[in-house]
Design an enzyme around this catalytic site. Structure first.
Site, PDB file in Angstrom:
ATOM      1  N   HIS A   1       0.839  -1.204   0.000  1.00  0.00           N
ATOM      2  CA  HIS A   1       0.000   0.000   0.000  1.00  0.00           C
ATOM      3  C   HIS A   1       0.875   1.255   0.000  1.00  0.00           C
ATOM      4  CE1 HIS A   1      -2.979  -2.942   1.436  1.00  0.00           C
ATOM      5  NE2 HIS A   1      -3.887  -2.106   0.966  1.00  0.00           N
TER       6      HIS A   1
ATOM      7  N   ASP B   1      -4.309  -5.907  -8.165  1.00  0.00           N
ATOM      8  CA  ASP B   1      -4.566  -5.356  -6.846  1.00  0.00           C
ATOM      9  C   ASP B   1      -4.897  -3.882  -7.047  1.00  0.00           C
ATOM     10  OD1 ASP B   1      -4.823  -5.165  -4.113  1.00  0.00           O
ATOM     11  OD2 ASP B   1      -2.902  -6.116  -3.671  1.00  0.00           O
TER      12      ASP B   1
END
Length: 963
Positions: A217, A291
């Site tokens: 992230h 993702d």
């Protein structure tokens, strides 16, 4: 209108083909027709699944509507919000989409990962300890049911990352563990549960995020394994899931130099990784998601639009969490015009997306029904499975000298120490429901060690908040406390946190028992307490290694020892919704002033499945009733104190049913009761008078306690405490016995309930065993049962505020009776009698009734034989109209009796004057306890009985049985 026309046309096509050629499949017809109806930009729009939030404002919703109506995006992935809000938005957005949208949710452990007011299943790491794959498959099935109810087609799970790096900051608890076989078994079960019930599973994070030390992230994590290692470990679950029909894969943002040599190039954007390895080598033909493209692992590499195009060119089908769809479509147009990709490549992904839309039923789209949505998503069956999952996960890693389950409660003095900043209330409450457990709350270690020196066992609970990515490592102070306490005491250490928290321990040499609980929910706190005290079996196996201390797949089976446990009603064949009607009836009883408050407990198959308290101690509504509060149980004393002690005498053949009263108490030799047998006395047909108001003879002309008999303070001449500041003269118990001896017999031998039998049995037991009845009951039963609240004269052990007041006495003691027995005769015997005097909470009454249900055994103790119990639980005179067992009350004959009339004839129990009831049914394996103080403020009118409250609750219990 255009959308309606297209849908009508497609339905017509399906109808025609279904009528003309049964062998032609409608799916490709639908897919081709939709694809051919789209413009280039609309085709590209199908490639994007955009983030949606149901906790954001209207501006956010309008922005999404623009993407749906103008750019024809293919789907939405919902994040934070609530289920009803999400459903409303889904309906709104679907109504505006030319082609129904694919809806996805990150729901690895259920929708609670993103949504409030929804079911939270255990972390994958917790499931890694579960050995029964059918339970995990059932979880997948339930997840699918919830997803379909919420209009969700893709659950982005299971996580198949093999967490070989304990320092992994993003996977950790999201992984099933470190062993590829274990991970794959659980992922297959999870996938099967989802996909066999109509929801698509997504294995992630390809090619494997389990050995990373950074979070994708925020940056691009590096995986340094060579291709051989990746093939053997990280790719293993994908190979197995693909063989079994995996619907989709999510590709991670990773830097894996062994399979993508370009420096810093994310796997999600790598043609070699996505196309050559996933599609070609692994033969995966399902849908491929990136993702989230807003994650720094991808967004740091290329700008929005460019990164989407690069992901598509790598071979991905769906660009997840695209940040700028208009920009991306523009980039796709430019690339197409420049022949960077072909129509064939675009059709490959778009038709695949449309195929999944068809398989999701979107060719016959129906809006989400909002009616009962919340209750449907929170069905009690989901809690029932959750309990089973946690019960199967808790892992005992060490149990030196077989410390647990704790057997001899009567020989133990147990302390509890809490460490960590997580909640622990449920754990401590449940520990105290099994035994007398003292919480040590010292602020410094030296004081704690001094306090703990007096205890035989110390339970340490390490509790951390139940968050997925929180750092739950122990502090130096906590490690020091555990080390020092373990060295000085026999210690049971329970970790309510991730297993990696144990890594800081150099060893566990000084700790006798180590329990890994994985999480800190109320359920798991209850289950650990059950395992410690033998109410549940420990079955879990460790999913990861803890250095050399404990290795993966280690776990000690701890067997149960027949103590009452806890469970969800559905797990023992009962209906929670039906049982919920008890609350309505209990509150009705309170509003009708049948009693100011009450406790209800129901157990089945050795599991407490309903335990609630209602109302207040008095009608002033100041102090609420708690489960830990104590009630005067009145005549339940007969079967909870006197009878079990007497049954032990019978079991040892020191007494028989033919034994006469004069043989037990010689003082009755020359009385009219000399030949009364045990059987007749205990079946209430010995011709005894029902009762004598003994107290009346001790009142003066003003009907106040006469100074001839009473004093306001203790002395040797007036030693018997009757109530607060009221002491009866010495040896008045002999007067009571003489009055009983001289009382006339009833004219004929027939059933007539009398307190005399149990008053006399108390005298026999005390003379035969040379101890007072309260001591006998405690030593023989309560101490070993862990019935810590069951006692005579409770003020000697408990604060008065914990005891429900029984009556405002205006006829004898002239005071509020709180902690002093209500029954006048028992009071005149110092609070200890054979027919009354006992106080207890509902759970401790249940322990005694469960002991009976188990025919003399409880917690690995054999109290008396099965034959003895059966002898006492027989109705010998039913044919004569006497329903009584030997000491026990039994179901009614005809219309007269204490029960709902719905119990089996083998059931037994008793009721009490203060508004109490304890009943057990061997055929249905049910224990029912009802405690109240219906006599407060006075006992003049028994509205509780007139309204049949106890019986109606029992009726609900039996109606709730579903198997």
């Amino acid at each position: 209108m255009k959308r309606l026309y297209i849908l009508f046309f497609l339905v017509l096509i399906q109808f025609v083909f279904s009528q003309t050629n049964k062998k032609i499949q409608p799916e490709p017809i639908w897919v081709d027709s939709i694809y051919n109806s789209l413009t280039f930009d609309e085709k590209v729009g199908q490639l994007f699944m955009v983030a949606a939030y149901s906790n954001k404002n209207e501006t956010h919703a309008q922005d999404l509507e623009k993407l749906i109506s103008q750019y024809k995006i293919g789907g939405l992935i919902f994040f934070q919000g609530g289920p009803v809000r999400q459903a409303k938005l889904t309906n709104r957005f679907q109504s505006q989409s030319k082609i129904p949208l694919l809806i996805g949710n990150d729901a690895e452990w259920g929708f609670s990962m993103r949504l409030d007011s929804t079911v939270k299943y255990p972390w994958n790491m917790t499931l890694g300890a579960v050995q029964d794959m059918k339970l995990i498959e059932k979880m997948g099935m339930q997840m699918a049911k919830q997803a379909k109810r919420l209009g969700v087609h893709f659950t982005f799970g299971p996580v198949v990352d093999i967490n070989t790096n304990p320092s992994n900051p993003i996977i950790g608890n999201r992984s099933f563990g470190e062993d590829k076989e274990n991970v794959t078994k659980r992922a297959l079960a999870y996938m099967k549960g989802l996909q066999e019930n109509g929801v698509f599973a997504t294995a992630k994070h390809f090619p494997g995020h389990g050995d990373t030390e950074t979070d994708s992230h925020h940056t691009l994590p590096v995986v340094k394994f060579d291709k051989a290692r990746l093939d053997d470990v990280e790719l293993y679950p994908y190979k197995e899931l693909i063989k079994n029909g995996l619907a989709s894969v999510m590709v991670a943002h990773l830097n894996v130099p062994s399979i993508e040599p370009r420096e810093g190039y994310p796997t999600s954007l790598s043609y070699h990784v996505v196309t050559n390895i996933l599609k070609n080598e692994l033969k995966f033909e399902g849908l491929i998601f990136t993702d989230a493209l807003n994650m720094k692992g991808a967004s740091n590499f290329k700008q929005p639009g460019d990164v989407d195009l690069e992901a598509f060119l790598a071979g991905n089908d769906v660009m997840l969490f695209a940040e700028n769809v208009p920009k991306a479509i523009e980039k796709f147009n430019q690339a197409y015009q420049a022949n960077v990709f072909s129509e064939e490549r675009l059709a490959h992904s778009v038709k695949k997306i449309l195929t999944y839309k068809y398989r999701a039923g979107l060719h016959n789209y129906k809006a989400i029904d909002l009616v009962n949505l919340y209750s449907d998503l929170n069905d009690v069956s989901y809690d029932a499975l959750n309990y089973q999952l946690f019960e199967n996960a808790v892992t005992v890693l060490k149990n030196e000298s077989k410390i647990i389950p704790i057997h001899k409660l009567e020989k133990e003095k147990i302390a509890y120490v809490k460490l960590g900043d997580g909640a622990n209330d449920t754990f401590l409450t449940k520990l105290k429901e099994y035994a007398s457990v003292t919480e040590i709350t010292a602020f410094d270690l030296d004081t704690a060690l001094l306090d703990l020196a007096n205890y035989s066992k110390v339970i340490i609970g390490y509790h951390k908040p139940d968050g997925a990515w929180r750092k739950n490592e122990l502090t130096f102070r906590e490690l020091n406390w555990i080390d020092k306490i373990s060295k000085e005491n026999e210690t049971i250490l329970a970790f309510f946190t991730k297993p990696y928290s144990l890594l800081k321990f150099p060893n566990f040499h000084h700790t006798e028992t180590v329990i890994q609980a994985y999480q800190n929910t109320d359920m798991v706190q209850t289950i650990v307490a059950e395992i410690i005290f033998g109410a549940k079996t420990a079955k879990g196996k460790l999913p990861v290694s803890i250095k050399d201390n404990f290795l993966v797949n280690e776990g000690i089976v701890i067997n149960e020892i027949k103590r009452l446990g806890y469970n969800i009603p559905e797990n023992v064949g009962m209906d929670s919704k039906k049982l919920a009607q008890i609350e309505t009836l209990a509150n009705y009883a309170i509003t009708q002033k049948t009693t100011p408050g009450l406790q209800v407990l129901v157990a089945r198959k050795g599991q407490i499945i309903y335990q609630k308290s209602f109302g207040y101690h008095t009608y002033d509504t100041i102090q609420k009733v708690k489960n830990t509060d104590i009630y005067d149980v009145a005549s339940l004393t007969k079967v909870l104190a006197t009878l079990p002690v007497f049954m032990k005498q019978y079991d040892k053949r020191r007494i028989s049913f033919d034994t006469r009263l004069c043989e037990m108490l010689p003082r009755f030799e020359n009385t009219n009761k000399a030949n009364a047998t045990v059987l007749d006395m205990l079946t209430h047909q010995a011709r005894f008078q029902p009762w004598i108001p003994f107290y009346k003879a001790t009142l003066d002309s003003l009907k106040r306690p006469d100074s001839l008999y009473y004093r306001t303070s203790y002395s040797e001449e007036f030693p018997t405490k009757v109530a607060w500041n009221l002491y009866l003269r010495k040896a008045y118990n002999d007067t009571i016995l003489n009055l009983i001896a001289k009382s006339p017999l009833l004219p004929s031998k027939q059933y007539k309930y009398s307190d005399f039998s149990f008053i006399l049995l108390k005298e026999y037991l005390e003379h035969a065993l040379h101890k007072k009845l309260d001591v006998l009951a405690d030593e023989n039963f309560y101490s070993s049962l862990g019935a810590t609240t069951m006692t005579y004269n409770p003020l000697q052990k408990f604060e008065v505020t914990r005891i429900a007041p029984t009556e405002i006495d205006t006829y004898f003691r002239y005071q509020t009776l709180q902690g002093y027995v209500h029954d006048m005769a028992a009071a005149m015997q110092g609070g200890v009698s054979g027919h009354a005097g006992l106080f207890s909470s509902a759970i401790d009454v249940a322990k005694m009734m469960q002991l009976y249900l188990q025919k003399g055994t409880y917690g690995d103790h054999d109290y008396f034989s099965e034959k003895t119990f059966n002898d006492f639980n027989t109705c010998y005179f039913c044919k004569d109209g006497n329903r009584r067992g030997v000491g026990f009350d039994k179901p009614q004959l005809g219309n007269e009796g204490p029960t709902c009339g719905c119990v089996s004839m083998t059931s037994f129990g008793h009721t009490g004057f203060t508004g109490t009831m304890a009943w057990a049914d061997p055929e249905k394996e049910i224990v029912y306890v009802f405690l109240s103080n219906r006599t407060f403020p006075n006992a003049d009118v028994n509205k509780l009985s007139k309204l049949s409250i106890r019986e109606k609750i029992q009726q609900i219990i039996y109606e709730s049985i579903i198997e």
